[in-house]
Write an enzyme that holds these catalytic residues in place. Structure first.
Site, PDB file in Angstrom:
ATOM      1  N   SER A  15       6.711  13.998 -11.646  1.00  0.00           N
ATOM      2  CA  SER A  15       6.653  12.707 -12.319  1.00  0.00           C
ATOM      3  C   SER A  15       5.248  12.318 -12.757  1.00  0.00           C
ATOM      4  O   SER A  15       5.073  11.560 -13.720  1.00  0.00           O
ATOM      5  CB  SER A  15       7.218  11.610 -11.408  1.00  0.00           C
ATOM      6  OG  SER A  15       6.494  11.547 -10.188  1.00  0.00           O
ATOM      7  N   ASP A 178       1.374   2.933  -5.491  1.00  0.00           N
ATOM      8  CA  ASP A 178       2.267   3.385  -4.433  1.00  0.00           C
ATOM      9  C   ASP A 178       1.718   4.610  -3.710  1.00  0.00           C
ATOM     10  O   ASP A 178       2.421   5.230  -2.909  1.00  0.00           O
ATOM     11  CB  ASP A 178       3.664   3.685  -4.981  1.00  0.00           C
ATOM     12  CG  ASP A 178       3.691   4.883  -5.927  1.00  0.00           C
ATOM     13  OD1 ASP A 178       2.613   5.413  -6.269  1.00  0.00           O
ATOM     14  OD2 ASP A 178       4.801   5.303  -6.329  1.00  0.00           O
ATOM     15  N   HIS A 181       1.918   7.662  -7.665  1.00  0.00           N
ATOM     16  CA  HIS A 181       2.010   7.581  -9.123  1.00  0.00           C
ATOM     17  C   HIS A 181       0.815   6.834  -9.696  1.00  0.00           C
ATOM     18  O   HIS A 181       0.586   5.673  -9.367  1.00  0.00           O
ATOM     19  CB  HIS A 181       3.314   6.887  -9.536  1.00  0.00           C
ATOM     20  CG  HIS A 181       4.528   7.629  -9.108  1.00  0.00           C
ATOM     21  ND1 HIS A 181       5.231   7.310  -7.970  1.00  0.00           N
ATOM     22  CD2 HIS A 181       5.140   8.717  -9.655  1.00  0.00           C
ATOM     23  CE1 HIS A 181       6.241   8.153  -7.837  1.00  0.00           C
ATOM     24  NE2 HIS A 181       6.210   9.024  -8.842  1.00  0.00           N
TER      25      HIS A 181
END
Length: 205
Positions: A15, A178, A181
């Site tokens: 991601s 977080d 990310h």
């Protein structure tokens, strides 16, 4: 490195690389460091984003031929590993470091004679004690990434060190709210680290 219209740069990972790219549009670069790198390179160079949210190294290896080799890249950049750590703690899915390293080693070995390799280290900026515990798993995984990259002559981008240095100046939450990310600033740090390793002038802020 000097990049030209003949260059095709493929970025592959999870991601952190994906960043919301449009799967239906091969030209979509997402909103993260891959886009920033593309904007700093000559417009004639082709940049391809093959990040997929949630992927671990075994997923990467399973799609390597289709998403990397079949595209005949001149430069491949790999950033993988944080999900191999994360899934151990949130889902109990273990990715033993020796197996992780062997998988990464195989994909790099299949690629090293075809093009230039860049390997970015996974990183974590812990948001609390729970994530602090992840470092026990991630530390050896980073070392495995470094060994595999070195064995196959890859240019190493120390994303982990770049993010840590930036966190000292801006605070961890400003780089990755977080812990995993990156924010807009975090992606700028990653892009600058890659561009510096590639010998490309880093754009002024």
């Amino acid at each position: 490195m000097q990049f030209t219209q003949d260059d095709r740069l493929v970025f592959i990972g999870d991601s952190v690389t994906d960043t919301g790219r449009d799967r239906e549009d091969p030209a979509s670069l997402g909103a993260g460091y891959v886009r920033l790198i593309a904007e700093a390179l000559p417009a004639s160079a082709t940049v391809v984003n093959k990040g997929v949210n949630g992927h671990r190294v075994q997923d990467l290896e399973a799609r390597w031929a289709r998403d990397v080799l079949d595209l005949a890249p001149t430069v491949v950049t790999v950033l993988i590993g944080i999900n191999d750590t994360w899934r151990r703690y949130d889902q109990g899915l273990h990715s033993p470091v020796p197996e992780f390293e062997a998988s990464l080693d195989r994909v790099l070995a299949a690629t090293e004679k075809r093009c230039a390799l860049f390997v970015m280290t996974p990183f974590l900026l812990p948001t609390g004690l729970e994530q602090e515990a992840w470092l026990e798993d991630l530390g050896p995984r980073i070392e495995a990434v470094l060994r595999a990259a070195t064995a196959h002559g890859a240019t190493i981008v120390r994303s982990d060190l770049a993010m840590l240095r930036a966190a000292e100046a801006h605070g961890a939450a400003a780089l990755a709210p977080d812990g995993v990310h990156p924010s807009v600033l975090g992606h700028r740090v990653l892009a600058d680290a890659w561009l510096t390793a590639a010998g490309v002038r880093v754009p002024s802020p």
